[in-house]
Structure formats: structure tokens, C-alpha cells
Design an enzyme around this catalytic site. Structure first.
Site, short mmCIF file in Angstrom:
data_model
loop_
_atom_site.label_atom_id
_atom_site.label_comp_id
_atom_site.label_asym_id
_atom_site.label_seq_id
_atom_site.Cartn_x
_atom_site.Cartn_y
_atom_site.Cartn_z
N CYS A 115 0.83 -1.20 0.00
CA CYS A 115 0.00 0.00 0.00
C CYS A 115 0.88 1.25 0.00
O CYS A 115 1.53 1.55 -0.98
CB CYS A 115 -0.96 -0.05 1.20
N HIS A 132 -3.49 -5.70 1.04
CA HIS A 132 -2.86 -5.90 2.35
C HIS A 132 -2.85 -7.37 2.75
O HIS A 132 -3.77 -7.82 3.43
CB HIS A 132 -3.64 -5.13 3.42
N GLU A 181 -1.08 -8.71 5.02
CA GLU A 181 -0.85 -8.84 6.47
C GLU A 181 -2.16 -8.83 7.25
O GLU A 181 -2.21 -9.26 8.39
CB GLU A 181 0.10 -7.75 6.96
#
Lengths: 760, 231
Positions: B85, B201, B203
Site C-alpha cells: 500500500c 494488504h 498482512e
């Protein structure tokens, strides 16, 4: 740099009080311009023992504004009960705090930012988020979630679209930048909010119980340090000129009273303050909100029973030639006030420097109990520009008990007879009515709004927006322990219901919130409120305020849910028209085991769908009447108005044992351990409640599973049943929800795990 | 296997990344943006967020942080670097990756879960077969990838396009990208394959908090690759 400032502070002599006030007549005239009444001005003179100086007058006018002093609402707010098994900190601090188990605690509060947003929606909404988040981390809590509750005019008008777009953009831009997930909220559009929109934001933070910090100044000799942004003329008098007056033609001229947000600065402030709090470097910490330095410093001093001595020239200013009163009342955003012992000052300085955050020791705590402001640019014997008793300034604001009068329109709307309408009968007509209704902005999907909010940052969002309540895992992501506990969050209030019957409507907000929490399997723990009303000096408005508080507090007491924080916003009027009475509430529920939560979507073909509760002839205030007939009338659903004659004991009171509680019990299987007698009583209440109180709930359960029997035993009438293979209790959904079900895949939807459907 | 997760002022996904990496059983440490030595880390992660408030242009200020000199040096030495990002935006600003990320075509912030197809690329960060469809969350206002036609051709020819926005079935249609990205590009790598930038994302979807673990490959893949190289 910091050491030099400290030395010069120590050179300041003791305060002297031989100040001369303004000319009495000029003083009165200025006081009235600043929004004080003649009586209040005289009270100021009495406290001071002389006429006030201009700086003092500004300070009093802000501290005694409705926004800061709650002078009209104070007596009414005493009706709320703030005691409960989970409560660690009730009202009176920057935010309320509840315990959520294993030593974890959650701080939360709801606050409005209506008036600024009606003028400059983007910055108004953004700084609204900023303000509530500061309240949260002031308590020592890391902000972990926020919600926003929006009320606007109908979107067919370009001005409303501009306002709404700006407000959502403001929440999105500020909240996303802070890295705090905006996990929920609600929206309602009605013409009543056209001239005065509502933006209420809930902030939620997580802390360890032992880390709870309070804004209590103590220790004479300690430094008072201002941390964060520089101080400018922005937002001067926001609390008095904006938030405590109605809107009229001159509204646009008030734009300078709206502050401008800097989310990066706030993000850095969060990190700095939490790091220093954790290290025990602060004696006290408070945020600068309405009335800026004035309210923060005087409240800190009055809570600690100490005095405070501030030199305005030590404040870092972003504009030149600022007057002492401007510095004292500026509402520049992203500033915090900390009390620091002399030994800890170097550590505070180091941390601020590392994060690139500005700081300045601006004064000291004293033992005089006086709030002293000095301007060291002036000749030595004229330096003191204000000298007031701190406690009286913060606590001695006038308290009013305004007259009340039941508005006449209530009888009119209650007398509404639906049979006079041309109701749809044919299949086409019914279909059209249905289509109109689900196309209404108040019913349709809100995805286009919450898609603009980062709702997953911090990695703890278990149930995403779009469900009845959001679920957030308790865990200190990346820094500490993660748990399998959670909290559920919801905001609710149907302003139209409250307009039609403030008592029933306000109760409805609490009851709907408990249902929403029940639907995800959470136990309601505490409430924060944001009471938005018109001008309290109008008897009709004040009657609705008082009655709505009765409704909220009665409902909360029956559920034994404490009200632990909140805010009151009056003067929500434009051109003399008040908004719908809107007692918004935010409710937090506790979840002990995240494996036992529920999501609203249907899970499998063949599951049985059950409707709990009874369908009554209750169309008052419905979206059906609004969308098809353009009517905002009738009796709102749920009980009888207390205001219309004697309260019916059973009709107007919710109870803990009512059917909102059925769902968590079903999900947890806890009901199995209850005694027979209790169960019988519960069943009786349930029958009563389901007839009179509830909106209905939808449950999908496995055909042969225990809940079917349990519901039967509890006398819940099964209204619809479909046979087929299933997997136990698969979905619970609150019928009246405005939000939409998720797609059930990949979207962060929690599939029911093994054991979840078993319910035993 | 030790990941260094860089914190810029205004980063806000660094703790999510550290949590995800530790959850997957690897080591992770925060790296302050003024750090100048990254030699102890096996891989570097530039996290999402709003470095320096993204005030001038996303990533434009962060690129001048002291740590970035070292990131560039390590990238040139072949150390695995991933930018997620805002991290991706910083990597393009630092010219470790070509192109730029401009505002979403709808001019609004977008937070949603999207389908992504893993392309046949030289990227070393995941060892899953090309064509794998992932569901990963995106959350950005400036994720609309652009570059000039020559760069695009080079990206295509060199196998530098790692992830494309796609439909549920894995098919990439002209309008699959919710943000209007050129050629539906969601993630690219450098020619060598050690530097990956991606808008989604991973994560956020490693520990299954919301029922999805599609992000696991992006961390475990590089670990397998590095451990294989060591053995």
C-alpha cells in the site's frame, strides 16, 4: 531549548491579585456579546470580587457556555445510572471505561460535531473524529475503533449531497490516516436535518486496567506542558458562537470558527502520549477540545484541587500578535496538556523530539487554587491578565432548570389513523410499495459509505460493517498480547420515532442496540450517549429532551446497563426549526469467546428460518409511510408513551429477561443452567415482551437442534419454518436493521466454526 | 528469518505486519525511519499507512527518510523488499519500482476485499502457482497504477507484473480493477524479482481473524525461498 524555558518559568514571581477589571458597563455589554446573560455576568463579578478583565470574561463566557458547562442539561443527566458490574470509570472524565475481562479495559465515548459540520462538512467531521480520539487516548487507551452516526437531509438536494459527501470524506480522511478502523455507525436521512446535520462519532480505546489515566492535575511545582500543534486563531469561540447558538442567515460567516484538522499530527500525538504514559512520565494528561487551553487547564486544576499558572507567551503560536485571550480560548486542533514532574521533563522532551512533535512547558501547578494567566511581553507589573479561582471557574457554572411544555403536535401525530390511507392491495401495488421502500436511502445498502472507511486496519475487525453490530478482537496488535475476547459495537437511534414519541423512541434506541449486540452474541455492557436537541430555552424542546432522557434512563436501568459517558448538543436548529429529537447512543457489548459469535447472513440452503416476536399493526413512523406517502406520523412501535397518561408497568418497560437476551443465551447455551423457576419466569416475561416490546428477530436454526425446542418452551411463536438439512443455529438477524448482509465468502465473514452451531 | 518492518511517522500498518509475521512463526522487528543499518534483517517490509500524512504526494516525503538510502542499497544487493500500500507508493517514489500510483478512478477511498490473480512473474515473494486467485483487502485512496507504454511493455515482457485485479473466477476483464489501475495491475516487482510492491494488504488476512488467510503465501513464500537458498 526546553531547559532555557524552564529557567525563565522559575523566574516568575508569585501571583498577585491586584488586577483591575473592565469598566462595568462595557463589561456587561461584552459579556452579552460573548453569550453570557446579565445574571451570569453578575455572578462572574461576585466570584471575582470585582469586574472581570477582558481575558477573564472570555474565559468565563466559554467555560459557562452550554457546550462546556452543560448548564441546561446537568440536572436532567442526573437521571442516568452509571453503575454496573463492568464500570471502571463513569461520567466526569474524558471518556468512560469498562472492564472487559482478563485485566483488559475499554474506554469509549460518543461526541457530536454538528455545528461545525453544517458549515464546513469535511473539516467539521474530520476534527470531530480527532476530538473524540483525543478523549480516548487521554485515558491511556490505544484507540482501536470508531463509529459514526450521521443524520442529514434527503439526498435529492444538491446542498445535502455536498454536505454528506464532505462529512463522509472528512471521517474517512481523518480516521483512515490515524489508522483507526471505522467499524460501524448508522445513517438516517430526513428533511428535519436539512439545516442542521448531525455528525456523532464514537471513539473506542483499549487499555490495561492498571494503565487508566485521569486528567487530575497535582503536585505544586510540576510543569504544565503543551504538546502538539501550534496555537492559532482557528476555532476561536467555537464552543460559544457555534455550538451554543442556532443557525440563521449569518451561518456562513461562522466558517472561521471551524477548526482545520491535521491527522498526521494527531497520529504522532497518539504515539507520543501512549509511549510516555506507559513509561509513567506524566502526572496527568488532558486534551484540548472546546474552549481550548482554558477548559483543559481549569478542569485539570479543579479536579486536583490545585492552582495553575500559565504564561501565554510560552505557548507556541502560529500567528503573530495573538492576544492572551485568543491564546487561551483558541481551539486549534491536535494539542494535549500534560503535567510533568521536573525530573521527567527531559524524557518528555526526548520523546517529543524523536517523534517530531512540538512541546512547550507553559506554566506550573501551584498550591493557590487560582487559575492565573500572565503575558510576559507586558511590563512586569501588568503581566497578570487573569486570576480566577480554578474550582469555581470549572464547577460553579450556573445550572438551569428550564420550563417544559409538552408539544401540541404529539397529539396530532398520535391520532393518525392508517385506515384513512389508500393502502396497496393488488400484487403489483404491493410489489411497488416494497420496491420503493427498499430503494429508500434509509433502507438501502450503506456499503458505499463504509467502503470509504478503512475498517480493517489494526487487524482486529472480526465482524465487518454491514452486520448488526461490529465485532472487534481485544488485542494489542504487533506490540503485545492477542486474545480470543472481543467487544461488539453499535450505534442506534431513530430520530423519527423520537419525534413521534420521545419516551418510546428513546427507549427504542436502547432496545434496538441491545438487539443488535445480541445478534452477534455479545452481552450489553455499557452505553454512551450523544443527545442532540434544539434550543433548550424553548419549553417544547426541553420537554422532549427531558422525556427522551426518561426513556433512555428507564430502559438502561431495566437492562441494568450503565451510561458511562456522553455529550449533549443543543441549539440544533436552523431558522427556528429544531431537528428531530435525536438521543443517539453507542453501546458496547462484551464477548468472552470469539468462537461463539454469529453473523447475519444465511449460511446454508435448507436451514430453518424462524421469526421471533409478534407482528403487530405498528406502522407509525415507518419507512413504508415515508417512502410511499411522504408521511412522518403515527405512534412509533414498541410500548405506550409514558407521556400519554399513566405509564403501563409492563408495556413501557423492557426487561433484562426479555427476548433480546434469548439470542446470546441460545448462542452460549447458558440457559441450560438456570433454575426451573427462573426459566418459567423468563418465559412469562418473554411472552409479554414479545407481544409488546420487540421488533422482531430472525433466526435460522437447524431443524432438529435444541434451539427449536428452547424457543418453543419459551413461548416464542414460530412464524415461518422451512424443512431441510441444516447446521444448527446459523444466522441471527435483527429484522429492523438498516444494514445489509454480507456476501459470505472471503469478505472477512466468519464462517460458523465447529461447535458454534451446536449451541450446547 | 527476521523481517525488519519500517515505521515512518504516519505509518499505521506496521503493527499489523509485525503481528502477521510473528503469527506465522517468523521474527519481526520495528525499524525506526532514522535507522541506517538494515544488515541484520533478512527481508525488509515497508508498511501501509500515511507516511508524513501523505501530504505532498503519497510516499514523496518518506522516500527521503534516512532509512530509505539503506533500503535502496539493500534492494540493489538483492535483499527481499516488500512495500504494501503506502509502502508500494514509497517504492515507486524511490524509483525502486517503475510507474506511479494516482487517485482511484472513483476519487474515493476504497476499503474492500478484492479478487486478485497471481501472474507468472519473476517475483520471489510467493512460490504459489501462477493463476492462483487470492482474496485480499485493499484500503487506499491512491491505488490507481499508471506508467508510460514502454514501461508497461517492459513490465509485461520481463514478467514483472505480479498481481492483477480479477473477477471471482480468476478472469481478468478490462474493468476488474476497482481503482482503475492500468492493465489491472495490483502488484509489480523489479526485474530481479526481489522488490515487490502491492496495493492489497496480505498482512490483514494471515491470522484468520475474519475467516480469511489468503495473505499467508506472501510471507511464507519468501521464507521458503530464502531458507531454500541458505540450505
Amino acid at each position: 531549548m526546553s531547559e532555557k524555558i524552564i529557567e525563565s518559568m522559575e523566574a516568575i514571581p508569585d501571583p498577585v491579585s491586584n488586577l483591575e477589571g473592565m469598566d462595568a458597563e462595557l463589561g456587561l455589554q461584552t459579556a452579552i456579546e460573548l453569550g453570557l446573560t446579565q445574571g451570569e455576568y453578575e455572578h462572574v463579578c461576585k466570584i471575582q470580587g470585582r469586574t472581570p478583565t477582558i481575558t477573564e470574561l472570555y474565559i468565563y463566557s466559554l467555560m459557562w457556555s452550554e457546550h462546556c458547562s452543560y448548564k441546561h442539561s446537568k440536572l436532567q443527566l442526573k437521571k442516568f445510572s452509571s453503575e454496573g458490574e463492568y464500570v471502571l470509570q463513569g461520567p466526569g472524565e474524558n471518556a468512560g471505561v469498562i472492564s472487559v475481562g482478563d485485566g483488559w479495559a475499554v474506554a469509549f465515548k460518543m461526541e457530536s460535531h454538528n455545528h461545525p459540520s453544517a458549515i464546513e462538512p469535511f473539516q467539521g467531521a474530520a476534527t470531530g473524529v480527532g476530538g473524540i480520539i483525543r478523549d480516548i487516548f487521554t485515558m491511556g487507551a490505544r484507540p482501536i475503533a470508531s463509529m459514526d452516526s450521521l443524520r442529514f437531509g434527503t439526498l435529492d438536494k444538491p446542498r445535502q449531497r455536498y454536505l454528506f459527501d464532505g462529512a463522509v470524506g472528512g471521517v474517512s480522511s481523518y480516521g483512515n490516516c490515524l489508522g483507526i478502523p471505522t467499524v460501524g455507525g448508522d445513517v438516517f436521512f430526513d428533511e428535519a436535518y436539512e439545516g442542521n446535520c448531525l455528525i456523532d462519532v464514537v471513539g473506542v480505546g483499549l487499555l490495561r486496567e492498571e494503565e487508566l489515566t485521569r486528567a487530575v492535575g497535582s503536585g505544586p511545582g510540576n510543569h504544565v506542558v503543551l504538546i502538539g500543534s501550534s496555537t492559532g486563531r482557528d476555532g476561536i469561540g467555537g464552543a460559544s458562537t457555534l455550538a451554543s447558538q442556532e443557525f440563521d442567515e449569518a451561518a456562513e460567516n461562522k466558517r472561521p470558527a471551524v477548526q482545520v484538522g491535521d491527522p498526521l499530527e494527531e497520529k504522532l500525538l497518539i504515539e507520543v502520549c501512549l509511549e510516555l504514559l506507559k513509561a509513567g512520565k506524566f502526572v496527568a494528561l488532558g486534551d484540548l477540545g472546546a474552549a481550548g487551553l482554558t477548559s483543559s487547564a481549569s478542569e485539570m486544576a479543579s479536579r486536583g484541587g490545585v492552582g495553575i499558572d500559565i504564561d501565554v507567551r510560552k505557548v507556541i503560536q502560529r500567528e503573530e500578535n495573538m492576544q492572551p485571550f485568543e491564546i487561551m480560548v483558541s481551539e486549534s486542533q491536535e494539542r494535549m496538556l500534560a503535567v510533568v514532574t521536573p525530573e521527567n521533563l527531559p524524557d518528555v522532551a526526548e520523546c517529543c523530539d524523536r517523534w517530531g512533535v512540538a512541546y512547550a512547558p507553559i506554566g506550573k501547578i501551584t498550591d493557590t487554587g487560582r487559575f492565573v494567566v500572565r503575558d510576559t511581553d507586558l511590563p512586569e507589573d501588568e503581566q497578570i491578565v487573569a486570576d480566577m479561582p480554578a474550582e469555581k471557574l470549572a464547577q460553579d457554572a450556573p445550572v438551569y432548570d428550564p420550563t417544559m411544555e409538552r408539544p401540541a403536535y404529539l397529539d396530532e401525530v398520535a391520532a393518525f389513523d392508517i385506515s384513512a390511507l389508500d393502502l396497496p392491495e393488488s400484487e403489483e401495488e404491493l410489489q411497488q410499495a416494497y420496491m420503493d421502500m427498499i430503494a429508500s436511502a434509509n433502507i438501502c445498502s450503506r456499503k458505499w459509505i463504509w467502503q470509504q472507511y478503512d475498517h480493517q486496519v489494526q487487524g482486529n475487525t472480526v465482524v465487518l460493517p454491514g452486520a448488526d453490530a461490529a465485532v472487534v478482537r481485544i488485542g494489542d496488535t504487533g506490540r503485545g498480547e492477542m486474545t480470543n475476547r472481543g467487544i461488539a459495537l453499535t450505534t442506534d437511534c431513530n430520530g423519527l420515532y423520537c419525534y413521534l414519541d420521545p419516551y418510546v423512541g428513546a427507549q427504542g434506541a436502547i432496545v434496538e442496540a441491545t438487539r443488535n449486540l445480541a445478534c452477534v452474541g455479545a452481552k450489553p455492557a455499557a452505553v454512551t450517549d450523544c443527545l442532540n436537541f434544539g434550543n433548550p430555552e424553548k419549553p417544547e424542546v426541553f420537554w422532549t429532551f427531558s422525556t427522551a432522557i426518561d426513556g433512555l434512563s428507564d430502559a438502561c436501568k431495566r437492562f441494568r446497563i450503565p451510561v458511562i459517558s456522553g455529550n449533549v448538543s443543543f441549539y440544533n436548529e436552523s431558522f427556528g426549526n429544531a431537528i428531530f429529537p435525536t438521543p443517539n447512543i453507542g453501546m458496547v457489548g462484551v464477548i468472552d469467546d470469539l468462537d461463539k459469535i454469529m453473523t447475519p447472513s444465511f449460511k446454508d440452503a435448507g436451514d430453518v428460518i424462524i421469526l421471533l416476536g409478534e407482528t403487530l399493526d405498528e406502522l407509525g413512523g415507518s419507512e413504508f409511510l415515508r417512502s410511499r406517502y411522504g408521511l412522518a406520523t403515527g405512534k412509533p412501535p414498541g410500548g405506550r408513551s409514558r407521556a400519554r397518561g399513566r405509564p403501563r408497568r409492563h408495556a413501557s418497560r423492557p426487561h433484562r429477561e426479555q427476548d433480546d437476551q434469548v439470542c446470546p443465551r441460545l448462542l452460549r447455551g447458558r440457559h441450560r443452567s438456570r433454575s426451573h423457576r427462573e426459566r418459567a419466569r423468563g418465559q412469562h416475561r418473554l411472552q409479554r415482551r414479545s407481544r409488546r416490546w420487540t421488533r422482531r428477530m430472525r433466526i435460522a436454526v437447524r431443524r432438529d437442534s435444541e434451539p427449536c425446542g428452547d424457543l418453543r418452551r419459551r413461548g416464542v411463536r414460530r412464524q415461518h419454518r422451512r424443512h431441510g438439512p441444516g447446521k444448527g443455529c446459523a444466522a441471527v438477524r435483527h429484522r429492523n436493521s438498516w444494514r445489509e448482509p454480507h456476501r459470505d465468502r472471503g469478505q472477512g465473514q466468519r464462517r460458523p466454526r465447529r461447535g458454534q452451531g451446536d449451541l450446547r | 528469518m527476521h523481517f525488519g518492518v519500517v515505521s515512518f511517522p504516519g505509518s499505521n500498518c506496521e503493527q499489523d505486519a509485525v503481528h502477521a509475521i510473528r503469527y506465522l512463526g517468523h521474527d519481526a522487528s520495528f525499524v525506526w525511519h532514522q535507522e541506517r543499518d538494515l544488515s541484520k534483517f533478512d527481508a525488509i517490509l515497508l508498511p501501509g499507512g500515511f507516511s508524513y500524512g501523505d501530504y505532498l504526494r503519497c510516499g514523496a516525503v518518506a522516500r527521503f527518510s534516512p532509512v530509505m538510502e539503506e533500503v535502496v542499497r539493500e534492494a540493489e544487493a538483492g535483499k527481499p523488499i516488500i512495500g504494501i500500500c503506502n509502502g508500494f507508493q514509497i517504492l515507486t517514489e524511490a524509483h525502486l519500482l517503475p510507474g506511479a500510483l494516482i487517485r482511484n478512478v472513483g476519487l474515493k477511498f476504497l476499503c474492500k476485499t478484492v479478487a486478485l490473480r497471481l501472474e507468472n512473474s519473476v517475483c520471489k515473494w510467493t512460490d504459489a502457482p501462477a493463476g492462483t486467485v487470492y482474496h485480499l483487502p485493499i484500503a487506499h485512496n491512491e491505488g490507481n497504477y499508471i506508467c508510460d507504454p514502454d514501461t508497461l511493455k517492459a513490465l509485461q515482457d520481463n514478467g514483472q507484473i505480479v498481481l492483477r485485479y480479477c473477477e471471482e473466477n480468476g478472469e481478468v476483464l478490462p474493468n476488474s480493477a476497482p481503482n482503475g489501475a492500468l492493465d489491472n495491475i495490483a502488484g509489480i516487482c523489479n526485474e530481479r524479482g526481489n522488490v515487490l510492491g502491492m496495493m492489497p494488504h496480505p498482512e490483514r488476512v494471515c491470522d484468520g481473524v475474519a475467516g480469511n488467510r489468503d495473505g499467508v503465501d506472501f510471507f511464507n513464500g519468501i521464507v521458503r525461498m530464502l531458507e531454500g537458498a541458505v540450505l
